[in-house]
Write an enzyme that holds these catalytic residues in place. Structure first.
Site, PDB file in Angstrom:
ATOM      1  N   SER A 170       0.804  -1.176   0.033  1.00  0.00           N
ATOM      2  CA  SER A 170      -0.072   0.159  -0.038  1.00  0.00           C
ATOM      3  C   SER A 170       0.941   1.228  -0.070  1.00  0.00           C
ATOM      4  CB  SER A 170      -0.765  -0.107   1.210  1.00  0.00           C
ATOM      5  OG  SER A 170      -1.333   1.270   1.512  1.00  0.00           O
ATOM      6  N   TYR A 204      -1.671  -0.840  10.854  1.00  0.00           N
ATOM      7  CA  TYR A 204      -1.921  -1.224   9.533  1.00  0.00           C
ATOM      8  C   TYR A 204      -0.901  -1.010   8.758  1.00  0.00           C
ATOM      9  CZ  TYR A 204      -3.383  -1.510   4.721  1.00  0.00           C
ATOM     10  OH  TYR A 204      -3.492  -1.439   3.475  1.00  0.00           O
ATOM     11  N   LYS A 220       2.164  -3.984   6.754  1.00  0.00           N
ATOM     12  CA  LYS A 220       2.421  -3.808   5.435  1.00  0.00           C
ATOM     13  C   LYS A 220       3.906  -3.610   5.252  1.00  0.00           C
ATOM     14  CE  LYS A 220      -1.498  -4.312   3.460  1.00  0.00           C
ATOM     15  NZ  LYS A 220      -1.825  -5.731   3.006  1.00  0.00           N
TER      16      LYS A 220
HETATM   17  P1  NAD Z   1     -11.029  -6.395   1.423  1.00  0.00           P
HETATM   18  O1  NAD Z   1     -11.240  -6.288   2.830  1.00  0.00           O
HETATM   19  O2  NAD Z   1     -12.255  -6.098   0.501  1.00  0.00           O
HETATM   20  O3  NAD Z   1     -10.676  -7.976   1.063  1.00  0.00           O
HETATM   21  C1  NAD Z   1      -9.962  -8.531   1.707  1.00  0.00           C
HETATM   22  C2  NAD Z   1     -10.198  -9.977   1.972  1.00  0.00           C
HETATM   23  O4  NAD Z   1      -9.522 -10.920   3.072  1.00  0.00           O
HETATM   24  C3  NAD Z   1     -11.704  -9.861   2.678  1.00  0.00           C
HETATM   25  O5  NAD Z   1     -12.510 -10.701   1.619  1.00  0.00           O
HETATM   26  C4  NAD Z   1     -11.731 -10.612   3.742  1.00  0.00           C
HETATM   27  O6  NAD Z   1     -12.774 -11.539   4.071  1.00  0.00           O
HETATM   28  C5  NAD Z   1     -10.492 -11.799   3.566  1.00  0.00           C
HETATM   29  N1  NAD Z   1      -9.717 -12.055   4.764  1.00  0.00           N
HETATM   30  C6  NAD Z   1      -9.375 -11.269   5.710  1.00  0.00           C
HETATM   31  N2  NAD Z   1      -8.421 -12.055   6.578  1.00  0.00           N
HETATM   32  C7  NAD Z   1      -8.641 -13.385   6.245  1.00  0.00           C
HETATM   33  C8  NAD Z   1      -7.864 -14.565   6.756  1.00  0.00           C
HETATM   34  N3  NAD Z   1      -7.388 -14.584   7.747  1.00  0.00           N
HETATM   35  N4  NAD Z   1      -8.132 -15.661   5.915  1.00  0.00           N
HETATM   36  C9  NAD Z   1      -8.764 -15.670   4.861  1.00  0.00           C
HETATM   37  N5  NAD Z   1      -9.538 -14.349   4.467  1.00  0.00           N
HETATM   38  C10 NAD Z   1      -9.296 -13.193   4.886  1.00  0.00           C
HETATM   39  O7  NAD Z   1     -10.081  -5.282   0.946  1.00  0.00           O
HETATM   40  P2  NAD Z   1      -9.405  -4.887  -0.311  1.00  0.00           P
HETATM   41  O8  NAD Z   1      -9.785  -3.419  -0.331  1.00  0.00           O
HETATM   42  O9  NAD Z   1      -9.806  -5.938  -1.507  1.00  0.00           O
HETATM   43  O10 NAD Z   1      -7.639  -5.139   0.080  1.00  0.00           O
HETATM   44  C11 NAD Z   1      -7.162  -6.321  -0.350  1.00  0.00           C
HETATM   45  C12 NAD Z   1      -5.645  -6.068  -0.076  1.00  0.00           C
HETATM   46  O11 NAD Z   1      -5.037  -4.895  -0.597  1.00  0.00           O
HETATM   47  C13 NAD Z   1      -5.561  -6.058   1.501  1.00  0.00           C
HETATM   48  O12 NAD Z   1      -4.309  -6.604   1.709  1.00  0.00           O
HETATM   49  C14 NAD Z   1      -5.202  -4.448   1.847  1.00  0.00           C
HETATM   50  O13 NAD Z   1      -4.335  -4.153   2.753  1.00  0.00           O
HETATM   51  C15 NAD Z   1      -4.657  -3.866   0.613  1.00  0.00           C
HETATM   52  N6  NAD Z   1      -4.697  -2.588   0.180  1.00  0.00           N
HETATM   53  C16 NAD Z   1      -5.931  -1.916  -0.052  1.00  0.00           C
HETATM   54  C17 NAD Z   1      -6.180  -0.680  -0.131  1.00  0.00           C
HETATM   55  C18 NAD Z   1      -7.600  -0.122  -0.541  1.00  0.00           C
HETATM   56  O14 NAD Z   1      -7.770   1.166  -0.362  1.00  0.00           O
HETATM   57  N7  NAD Z   1      -8.788  -0.928  -0.653  1.00  0.00           N
HETATM   58  C19 NAD Z   1      -5.159  -0.020  -0.490  1.00  0.00           C
HETATM   59  C20 NAD Z   1      -3.770  -0.354  -0.422  1.00  0.00           C
HETATM   60  C21 NAD Z   1      -3.762  -1.744  -0.096  1.00  0.00           C
HETATM   61  N1  UFG Z   2     -11.787  11.932   3.607  1.00  0.00           N
HETATM   62  C1  UFG Z   2     -12.791  12.971   3.961  1.00  0.00           C
HETATM   63  N2  UFG Z   2     -14.103  12.703   4.435  1.00  0.00           N
HETATM   64  C2  UFG Z   2     -14.475  11.300   4.606  1.00  0.00           C
HETATM   65  C3  UFG Z   2     -13.311  10.331   4.385  1.00  0.00           C
HETATM   66  C4  UFG Z   2     -12.121  10.757   3.787  1.00  0.00           C
HETATM   67  O1  UFG Z   2     -12.541  14.267   3.931  1.00  0.00           O
HETATM   68  O2  UFG Z   2     -15.427  11.100   5.060  1.00  0.00           O
HETATM   69  C5  UFG Z   2     -10.408  12.501   2.849  1.00  0.00           C
HETATM   70  C6  UFG Z   2      -9.292  12.178   3.536  1.00  0.00           C
HETATM   71  O3  UFG Z   2      -9.134  13.197   4.577  1.00  0.00           O
HETATM   72  C7  UFG Z   2      -8.315  12.098   2.762  1.00  0.00           C
HETATM   73  C8  UFG Z   2      -9.049  11.545   1.517  1.00  0.00           C
HETATM   74  O4  UFG Z   2     -10.489  11.881   1.689  1.00  0.00           O
HETATM   75  O5  UFG Z   2      -7.646  13.136   2.454  1.00  0.00           O
HETATM   76  C9  UFG Z   2      -8.908   9.859   1.260  1.00  0.00           C
HETATM   77  O6  UFG Z   2      -9.304   9.462   2.265  1.00  0.00           O
HETATM   78  P1  UFG Z   2      -9.323   7.703   2.340  1.00  0.00           P
HETATM   79  O7  UFG Z   2      -9.689   7.292   3.848  1.00  0.00           O
HETATM   80  O8  UFG Z   2     -10.468   7.431   1.561  1.00  0.00           O
HETATM   81  O9  UFG Z   2      -7.971   7.334   1.918  1.00  0.00           O
HETATM   82  P2  UFG Z   2      -6.526   7.447   2.526  1.00  0.00           P
HETATM   83  O10 UFG Z   2      -5.912   8.041   1.478  1.00  0.00           O
HETATM   84  O11 UFG Z   2      -6.514   8.036   3.522  1.00  0.00           O
HETATM   85  O12 UFG Z   2      -6.162   5.917   2.698  1.00  0.00           O
HETATM   86  C10 UFG Z   2      -6.337   4.812   1.682  1.00  0.00           C
HETATM   87  C11 UFG Z   2      -6.698   3.565   2.572  1.00  0.00           C
HETATM   88  C12 UFG Z   2      -5.364   3.132   3.116  1.00  0.00           C
HETATM   89  C13 UFG Z   2      -4.115   3.062   2.160  1.00  0.00           C
HETATM   90  C14 UFG Z   2      -3.989   4.363   1.462  1.00  0.00           C
HETATM   91  C15 UFG Z   2      -3.105   4.502   0.485  1.00  0.00           C
HETATM   92  O13 UFG Z   2      -7.645   3.800   3.282  1.00  0.00           O
HETATM   93  O14 UFG Z   2      -5.514   1.836   3.559  1.00  0.00           O
HETATM   94  O15 UFG Z   2      -5.466   4.959   0.918  1.00  0.00           O
HETATM   95  O16 UFG Z   2      -3.345   3.282  -0.331  1.00  0.00           O
HETATM   96  F1  UFG Z   2      -3.051   2.682   2.711  1.00  0.00           F
END
Ligand code: NAD
Ligand code: UFG
Length: 329
Positions: free
Chosen positions: A124, A148, A152
């Site tokens: 991430s 979190y 990572k």
């Molecule tokens: P998500 O929560 O939708 O998907 C993760 C899935 O993993 C879920 O379906 C959950 O049920 C499953 N899971 C969790 N723990 C488990 C376990 N112990 N065994 C089996 N399954 C398990 O999240 P996502 O947005 O699809 O993110 C996927 C990956 O990408 C994550 O590792 C997250 O940290 C990373 N990531 C997400 C974002 C984002 O903004 N969505 C940004 C950067 C990185």
């Molecule tokens: N924001 C608002 N109001 C809200 C929610 C968010 O103003 O109700 C703003 C936040 O302050 C930020 C922007 O919208 O400036 C984006 O916020 P998000 O929470 O959607 O995303 P972040 O960039 O904070 O973080 C996300 C994921 C993290 C990941 C990161 C980079 O939550 O897990 O992107 O991948 F690490």
């Protein structure tokens, strides 16, 4: 290729499953459904008109993993499974360290035992903390602010050590920026449980009338309109990035997956209003602790080495997540 997706019923995993199947690969999914619903698997099958091998299993339980590897000859693994909410990780650090780290160790132990050494890991942009220089490149300094984020960083370290100890491993770590949007079918998308923390899920709940207004966290940052800037990337572009990464495995690699373009919170609200056809009510709230004023990727390395480019813009992201939302209602 037969690709195992851990956490493949989740938001990014389900879109990656669809793109892999569309590209003619086979997919096996293991997910404990802690943050997903089994209907996602049916919808993936509906989109691609092909069966998906699904295991309702937990990576914390090595026997669940063993079952998958005993049943299938897996060529590569994409490791999505884990918890991902920054705020929740601050409140429940042990739950995050336990799930994200132990799951990864169990996975590595099982893949090693079965001789599967091709792995893609979901990292991430959170590993860049609050960057001093923009855009961020893969060599930018690493730091993080939440448990979190530390999971990572720790997993990136573990994988680096594993690759150094045994050069027969091929490990690619993908640092995702802010995934938004949904498959063009409108059948799968992001639907977090409870009140959303992230911007787009929150905007969608306001658009449907489930929440009265969006709180914008700060409008006095040193950015063009004072609101924070992020690199939002369409989830389908992100999913396709995994296929490119699978096609270019080799040793240890790290790539930013972002568009290289930042959008402010205000621009997102305006673009979403255009997509849904009405205004999104908002109020300005105090800054949220730990927010970087601006972060966006330099995606040059992924372009040069993976031949990957994000194709979709913010308007596409807003259109597709609104379509998914309307479909769900
Ligand atoms: P998500 O929560 O939708 O998907 C993760 C899935 O993993 C879920 O379906 C959950 O049920 C499953 N899971 C969790 N723990 C488990 C376990 N112990 N065994 C089996 N399954 C398990 O999240 P996502 O947005 O699809 O993110 C996927 C990956 O990408 C994550 O590792 C997250 O940290 C990373 N990531 C997400 C974002 C984002 O903004 N969505 C940004 C950067 C990185
Ligand atoms: N924001 C608002 N109001 C809200 C929610 C968010 O103003 O109700 C703003 C936040 O302050 C930020 C922007 O919208 O400036 C984006 O916020 P998000 O929470 O959607 O995303 P972040 O960039 O904070 O973080 C996300 C994921 C993290 C990941 C990161 C980079 O939550 O897990 O992107 O991948 F690490």
């Amino acid at each position: 290729m037969k690709v195992l997706l851990t956490g493949g019923a989740g938001y990014i995993g389900s879109h990656t499953a669809v793109e892999l199947l569309r590209a003619g690969h086979d997919v096996v999914i293991i997910d404990n459904l802690s943050n997903a619903n089994e209907s996602v698997i049916e919808n993936i099958q509906k989109i691609v008109q092909r069966p998906v091998n699904f295991y309702h299993g937990d990576l914390l339980n090595p026997a669940d993993l063993d079952r998958v590897f005993a049943d299938h000859k897996i060529d590569a693994v994409v490791h999505f499974a884990g918890y991902k909410a920054v705020g929740e990780s601050v409140a429940k650090p042990l739950m995050y360290y336990q799930n994200n780290l132990v799951s990864t160790l169990n996975l590595l132990e099982t893949t090693t035992r079965y001789g599967v050494k091709n792995l893609i890991f979901s990292s991430s942009a959170t590993v860049y903390g609050i960057p001093e220089k923009l855009p961020v490149v893969e060599e930018s300094p690493l730091s993080t602010l939440s448990p979190y984020g530390y999971t990572k960083l720790a997993i990136e370290h573990i994988l680096t050590d594993v690759a150094a100890a045994d050069p027969s491993w091929n490990i690619t770590m993908l640092r995702y920026f802010n995934p938004v949007g949904a498959d063009a079918s409108g059948l799968i998308g992001e639907s977090p449980r409870g009140i959303p923390n992230n911007l787009f899920p929150f905007i969608m709940r306001v658009a449907t009338g489930e929440l009265p207004e969006l709180g914008i966290f700060g409008n006095d940052y040193d950015t063009p309109d004072g609101t924070c800037v992020r690199d939002y990337i369409h989830v389908t572009d992100l999913a396709i990035g995994h296929i490119c990464a699978l096609e270019h495995l080799g040793g240890l690699r790290i790539y930013n997956l972002g568009t290289g373009r930042g959008y402010s919170v205000m621009e997102c609200v305006q673009e979403f209003s255009r997509a849904c056809g009405f205004g999104i009510p908002y109020v300005i709230k105090p800054r949220r602790a730990g927010d970087a004023p601006a972060i966006y990727a330099d995606p040059t390395r992924a372009a040069n080495e993976l031949n990957w480019h994000a194709q979709r813009d913010l308007a596409d992201m807003c259109r597709d997540c609104w379509k998914y939302q309307k479909n769900k209602q």
